[in-house]
Motif scaffolding. Structure first.
Motif, PDB file in Angstrom:
ATOM      1  N   HIS A 129      16.849  35.596 -19.521  1.00  0.00           N
ATOM      2  CA  HIS A 129      15.512  36.227 -19.556  1.00  0.00           C
ATOM      3  C   HIS A 129      15.433  37.355 -18.521  1.00  0.00           C
ATOM      4  CE1 HIS A 129      11.213  36.792 -19.802  1.00  0.00           C
ATOM      5  NE2 HIS A 129      11.147  36.589 -18.485  1.00  0.00           N
ATOM      6  N   ALA A 130      15.985  37.134 -17.328  1.00  0.00           N
ATOM      7  CA  ALA A 130      15.966  38.164 -16.289  1.00  0.00           C
ATOM      8  C   ALA A 130      16.682  39.427 -16.768  1.00  0.00           C
ATOM      9  CB  ALA A 130      16.616  37.632 -15.013  1.00  0.00           C
ATOM     10  N   LEU A 131      17.785  39.258 -17.474  1.00  0.00           N
ATOM     11  CA  LEU A 131      18.508  40.419 -18.011  1.00  0.00           C
ATOM     12  C   LEU A 131      17.658  41.178 -19.023  1.00  0.00           C
ATOM     13  CD1 LEU A 131      22.079  38.902 -18.336  1.00  0.00           C
ATOM     14  CD2 LEU A 131      21.343  40.697 -16.739  1.00  0.00           C
ATOM     15  N   ASP A 132      16.878  40.456 -19.835  1.00  0.00           N
ATOM     16  CA  ASP A 132      15.965  41.118 -20.781  1.00  0.00           C
ATOM     17  C   ASP A 132      14.936  41.962 -20.042  1.00  0.00           C
ATOM     18  OD1 ASP A 132      17.314  39.868 -22.875  1.00  0.00           O
ATOM     19  OD2 ASP A 132      15.808  38.276 -23.098  1.00  0.00           O
ATOM     20  N   VAL A 133      14.383  41.419 -18.965  1.00  0.00           N
ATOM     21  CA  VAL A 133      13.387  42.141 -18.171  1.00  0.00           C
ATOM     22  C   VAL A 133      14.018  43.381 -17.530  1.00  0.00           C
ATOM     23  CG1 VAL A 133      11.875  42.003 -16.143  1.00  0.00           C
ATOM     24  CG2 VAL A 133      11.970  40.082 -17.756  1.00  0.00           C
ATOM     25  N   LEU A 134      15.205  43.220 -16.961  1.00  0.00           N
ATOM     26  CA  LEU A 134      15.894  44.360 -16.344  1.00  0.00           C
ATOM     27  C   LEU A 134      16.234  45.434 -17.380  1.00  0.00           C
ATOM     28  CD1 LEU A 134      18.218  42.340 -13.965  1.00  0.00           C
ATOM     29  CD2 LEU A 134      16.429  43.951 -13.245  1.00  0.00           C
ATOM     30  N   ALA A 135      16.640  45.012 -18.577  1.00  0.00           N
ATOM     31  CA  ALA A 135      16.968  45.977 -19.637  1.00  0.00           C
ATOM     32  C   ALA A 135      15.739  46.791 -20.043  1.00  0.00           C
ATOM     33  CB  ALA A 135      17.548  45.246 -20.847  1.00  0.00           C
ATOM     34  N   ALA A 136      14.554  46.186 -19.905  1.00  0.00           N
ATOM     35  CA  ALA A 136      13.307  46.887 -20.230  1.00  0.00           C
ATOM     36  C   ALA A 136      12.806  47.723 -19.046  1.00  0.00           C
ATOM     37  CB  ALA A 136      12.245  45.882 -20.651  1.00  0.00           C
ATOM     38  N   GLY A 137      13.582  47.754 -17.951  1.00  0.00           N
ATOM     39  CA  GLY A 137      13.219  48.567 -16.794  1.00  0.00           C
ATOM     40  C   GLY A 137      12.366  47.842 -15.766  1.00  0.00           C
ATOM     41  N   GLY A 138      12.171  46.539 -15.931  1.00  0.00           N
ATOM     42  CA  GLY A 138      11.339  45.778 -15.003  1.00  0.00           C
ATOM     43  C   GLY A 138      12.131  45.160 -13.868  1.00  0.00           C
ATOM     44  N   ASP A 139      11.396  44.690 -12.894  1.00  0.00           N
ATOM     45  CA  ASP A 139      11.965  43.951 -11.775  1.00  0.00           C
ATOM     46  C   ASP A 139      11.765  42.471 -12.029  1.00  0.00           C
ATOM     47  OD1 ASP A 139      12.373  46.458 -10.688  1.00  0.00           O
ATOM     48  OD2 ASP A 139      10.633  46.334  -9.358  1.00  0.00           O
ATOM     49  N   VAL A 140      12.649  41.647 -11.490  1.00  0.00           N
ATOM     50  CA  VAL A 140      12.577  40.224 -11.793  1.00  0.00           C
ATOM     51  C   VAL A 140      13.050  39.399 -10.597  1.00  0.00           C
ATOM     52  CG1 VAL A 140      14.877  40.085 -12.831  1.00  0.00           C
ATOM     53  CG2 VAL A 140      13.103  38.537 -13.597  1.00  0.00           C
ATOM     54  N   CYS A 141      12.457  38.223 -10.486  1.00  0.00           N
ATOM     55  CA  CYS A 141      12.895  37.260  -9.483  1.00  0.00           C
ATOM     56  C   CYS A 141      13.556  36.106 -10.228  1.00  0.00           C
ATOM     57  CB  CYS A 141      11.693  36.762  -8.681  1.00  0.00           C
ATOM     58  SG  CYS A 141      12.149  35.674  -7.343  1.00  0.00           S
ATOM     59  N   TRP A 142      14.776  35.798  -9.841  1.00  0.00           N
ATOM     60  CA  TRP A 142      15.528  34.700 -10.462  1.00  0.00           C
ATOM     61  C   TRP A 142      15.859  33.703  -9.370  1.00  0.00           C
ATOM     62  CZ3 TRP A 142      21.167  33.795 -10.291  1.00  0.00           C
ATOM     63  CH2 TRP A 142      21.580  32.828 -11.199  1.00  0.00           C
ATOM     64  N   MET A 143      15.788  32.456  -9.670  1.00  0.00           N
ATOM     65  CA  MET A 143      16.074  31.387  -8.714  1.00  0.00           C
ATOM     66  C   MET A 143      15.026  31.349  -7.603  1.00  0.00           C
ATOM     67  SD  MET A 143      18.688  30.063 -10.121  1.00  0.00           S
ATOM     68  CE  MET A 143      18.936  28.821  -8.903  1.00  0.00           C
ATOM     69  N   ASP A 144      13.766  31.345  -7.984  1.00  0.00           N
ATOM     70  CA  ASP A 144      12.697  31.335  -6.986  1.00  0.00           C
ATOM     71  C   ASP A 144      12.071  29.945  -6.878  1.00  0.00           C
ATOM     72  OD1 ASP A 144      11.540  31.382  -9.468  1.00  0.00           O
ATOM     73  OD2 ASP A 144       9.965  32.797  -8.938  1.00  0.00           O
ATOM     74  N   ASP A 145      12.929  28.939  -6.673  1.00  0.00           N
ATOM     75  CA  ASP A 145      12.440  27.575  -6.525  1.00  0.00           C
ATOM     76  C   ASP A 145      12.751  27.088  -5.102  1.00  0.00           C
ATOM     77  OD1 ASP A 145      15.161  26.866  -6.489  1.00  0.00           O
ATOM     78  OD2 ASP A 145      15.184  26.530  -8.638  1.00  0.00           O
ATOM     79  N   ASP A 146      12.348  25.891  -4.785  1.00  0.00           N
ATOM     80  CA  ASP A 146      12.527  25.370  -3.435  1.00  0.00           C
ATOM     81  C   ASP A 146      13.963  24.950  -3.119  1.00  0.00           C
ATOM     82  OD1 ASP A 146       9.859  25.729  -2.866  1.00  0.00           O
ATOM     83  OD2 ASP A 146       9.289  23.727  -3.537  1.00  0.00           O
ATOM     84  N   ARG A 147      14.826  24.825  -4.134  1.00  0.00           N
ATOM     85  CA  ARG A 147      16.181  24.344  -3.891  1.00  0.00           C
ATOM     86  C   ARG A 147      17.205  25.470  -3.771  1.00  0.00           C
ATOM     87  NH1 ARG A 147      19.074  24.786  -8.644  1.00  0.00           N
ATOM     88  NH2 ARG A 147      17.811  24.926 -10.504  1.00  0.00           N
ATOM     89  N   SER A 148      16.803  26.693  -4.007  1.00  0.00           N
ATOM     90  CA  SER A 148      17.747  27.798  -4.078  1.00  0.00           C
ATOM     91  C   SER A 148      17.248  28.993  -3.288  1.00  0.00           C
ATOM     92  CB  SER A 148      17.912  28.242  -5.538  1.00  0.00           C
ATOM     93  OG  SER A 148      18.258  27.164  -6.354  1.00  0.00           O
ATOM     94  N   PRO A 149      18.162  29.899  -2.959  1.00  0.00           N
ATOM     95  CA  PRO A 149      17.687  31.163  -2.384  1.00  0.00           C
ATOM     96  C   PRO A 149      16.928  31.945  -3.440  1.00  0.00           C
ATOM     97  CG  PRO A 149      20.033  31.284  -2.846  1.00  0.00           C
ATOM     98  CD  PRO A 149      19.605  29.871  -3.108  1.00  0.00           C
TER      99      PRO A 149
END
Length: 161
Positions: free
Chosen positions: A72-92
């Motif tokens: 999904h993050a790649l889809d957002v980036l392909a559309a020119g958007g910014d994205v946050c991936w791995m934004d949970d409490d267990r990961s950076p």
């Protein structure tokens, strides 16, 4: 692909962004607990960051949902958007910018608040087609380690047939 020394077999990059000066990689090492429900599909990975200023490594565990999130993050980036991936409490927290206006390039920001408190920002001069390259890496990881565990109800798992 290369063989690592920890008994995992082949390590495969899920993400590999590099411009020769700065590099950001998420490398899948293998299954954390092969054959054990429900953790069979949990993948041990490492985040590798290299630049002329800083070099770093973080351990990370990825579930199949995290791979879906990267897709999904790649889809957002392909559309020119910014994205946050791995934004949970267990990961950076890993944020991607399709275009950082200050640098005029894509950029990655990794923030490891929970463990080290360290934050790294990497602008990357990437070639056209970099998103397609990342999609190919994602497909390779999914072929190498397909999801084999099915959650049938909360707390109940079985093998996919």
């Amino acid at each position: 692909m290369s063989v690592d020394g920890e008994g995992y077999g082949c390590a495969v990059d899920l993400i590999h962004l590099s411009d020769g000066d700065n590099s950001f990689r998420v490398r899948v090492l293998g299954r954390r607990m092969p054959g054990v429900l429900p953790l069979h599909d949990l993948l041990d990975t490492e985040v590798l960051i290299e630049s002329g200023f800083v070099t770093g490594r973080l351990d990370l565990g990825l579930f199949p949902d995290d791979l879906d999130g990267w897709s999904h993050a790649l889809d957002v980036l392909a559309a020119g958007g910014d994205v946050c991936w791995m934004d949970d409490d267990r990961s950076p927290e890993i944020r991607f910018q399709a275009l950082n206006e200050e640098h005029g390039t894509p950029a990655v920001h990794v923030e490891d608040v929970a463990r080290s408190g360290i934050s790294v920002f990497l602008p990357l001069c990437l070639e056209d087609g970099w998103i397609d390259d990342q999609r190919r890496l994602l497909q390779l990881v999914r072929r190498e380690w397909p999801s084999e565990v099915l959650r049938t109800s909360p707390g109940a798992y079985e093998w996919r047939r």
